[in-house]
Design an enzyme around this catalytic site. Structure first.
Site, mmCIF file in Angstrom:
data_model
loop_
_atom_site.group_PDB
_atom_site.id
_atom_site.type_symbol
_atom_site.label_atom_id
_atom_site.label_comp_id
_atom_site.label_asym_id
_atom_site.label_seq_id
_atom_site.Cartn_x
_atom_site.Cartn_y
_atom_site.Cartn_z
ATOM 1 N N ASP A 38 -19.921 -17.902 13.487
ATOM 2 C CA ASP A 38 -19.487 -18.546 13.111
ATOM 3 C C ASP A 38 -20.302 -20.146 12.330
ATOM 4 O O ASP A 38 -20.592 -20.827 13.391
ATOM 5 C CB ASP A 38 -17.642 -19.098 13.395
ATOM 6 C CG ASP A 38 -17.350 -17.402 13.220
ATOM 7 O OD1 ASP A 38 -17.034 -17.143 12.356
ATOM 8 O OD2 ASP A 38 -16.983 -17.744 14.058
ATOM 9 N N ASP A 57 -24.825 -17.605 17.798
ATOM 10 C CA ASP A 57 -23.720 -17.694 17.254
ATOM 11 C C ASP A 57 -22.850 -17.046 16.190
ATOM 12 O O ASP A 57 -24.455 -16.907 15.383
ATOM 13 C CB ASP A 57 -23.211 -19.527 17.370
ATOM 14 C CG ASP A 57 -21.948 -19.573 16.490
ATOM 15 O OD1 ASP A 57 -20.990 -18.748 17.130
ATOM 16 O OD2 ASP A 57 -21.588 -20.570 15.667
#
Length: 193
Positions: free
Chosen positions: A11, A9
């Protein structure tokens, strides 16, 4: 042929997990501190409706995801090491209209990768399946649960908003050096999943 398919991922995982806080505080005229960010959903943290959050996000998402967002310590260096032997796939829930900004951020920060998947949704299971993901690095507790319940091993990077009970497929990690050590301990002659 590379050893593992690692999905990451963006953020809160490679970036500072509280990158949005000052922008949200200013917009909503609040003074929420990092220690009060105990929920993943920004509307809950800010004490606003979901509709107010969406209005804020649509107005602020390009500012929130700009090239200046700070990387987590050692994220670049660890990814640089991993990509030598493993496939690195960034899988993000970011909106599709953030695609150019996402590539710009990764390139400006010299983050190496094999491919980037900008989903526009938090549902990452199908992409993880398609990529034959061996290990997924994530900061969202609900994403980690969903992935783990579908058989994926998840490294959940610690934040104030994801400190909830884990299942056997989720391992809490505290920094990128720990991520590196765990991945290096996976036997290379077999897949992690």
């Amino acid at each position: 042929m590379k050893n593992l398919n690692i999905c990451i991922d963006i953020d809160g995982t490679i970036t500072d997990p509280y990158f949005w806080l000052s922008i949200a505080n200013k917009y909503f005229n609040k003074n929420i501190t990092i220690d009060k960010v105990t929920e993943y959903e920004i509307d809950k943290v800010m004490g606003v409706t979901r509709e107010e959050y969406y209005e804020f996000y649509n107005k602020s998402k390009f500012e929130m995801h700009n090239d200046e967002v700070r990387l987590r310590e050692n994220a670049r260096e660890v990814i640089e090491e991993l990509i030598q032997t493993d496939n690195i796939y960034f899988v993000t829930a970011r909106d599709k209209d953030l695609e150019m900004l996402t590539y710009s951020y990764l390139n400006k920060n010299r983050i190496q990768y094999d491919e980037v998947f900008i989903l526009g949704t938090h549902y990452k299971v199908n992409t993880a399946k398609k990529l034959k993901c061996d290990i997924f690095i994530e900061d969202s507790y609900s994403n980690a649960l969903q992935l783990s319940e579908n058989g994926f091993k998840v490294l959940l990077i610690d934040t104030n908003y994801n400190r909830k009970p884990l299942n056997e497929n989720i391992t809490r990690v505290f920094n990128w050096n720990e991520i590196y050590q765990i991945i290096r301990e996976i036997p290379l002659h077999r897949k992690a999943i």
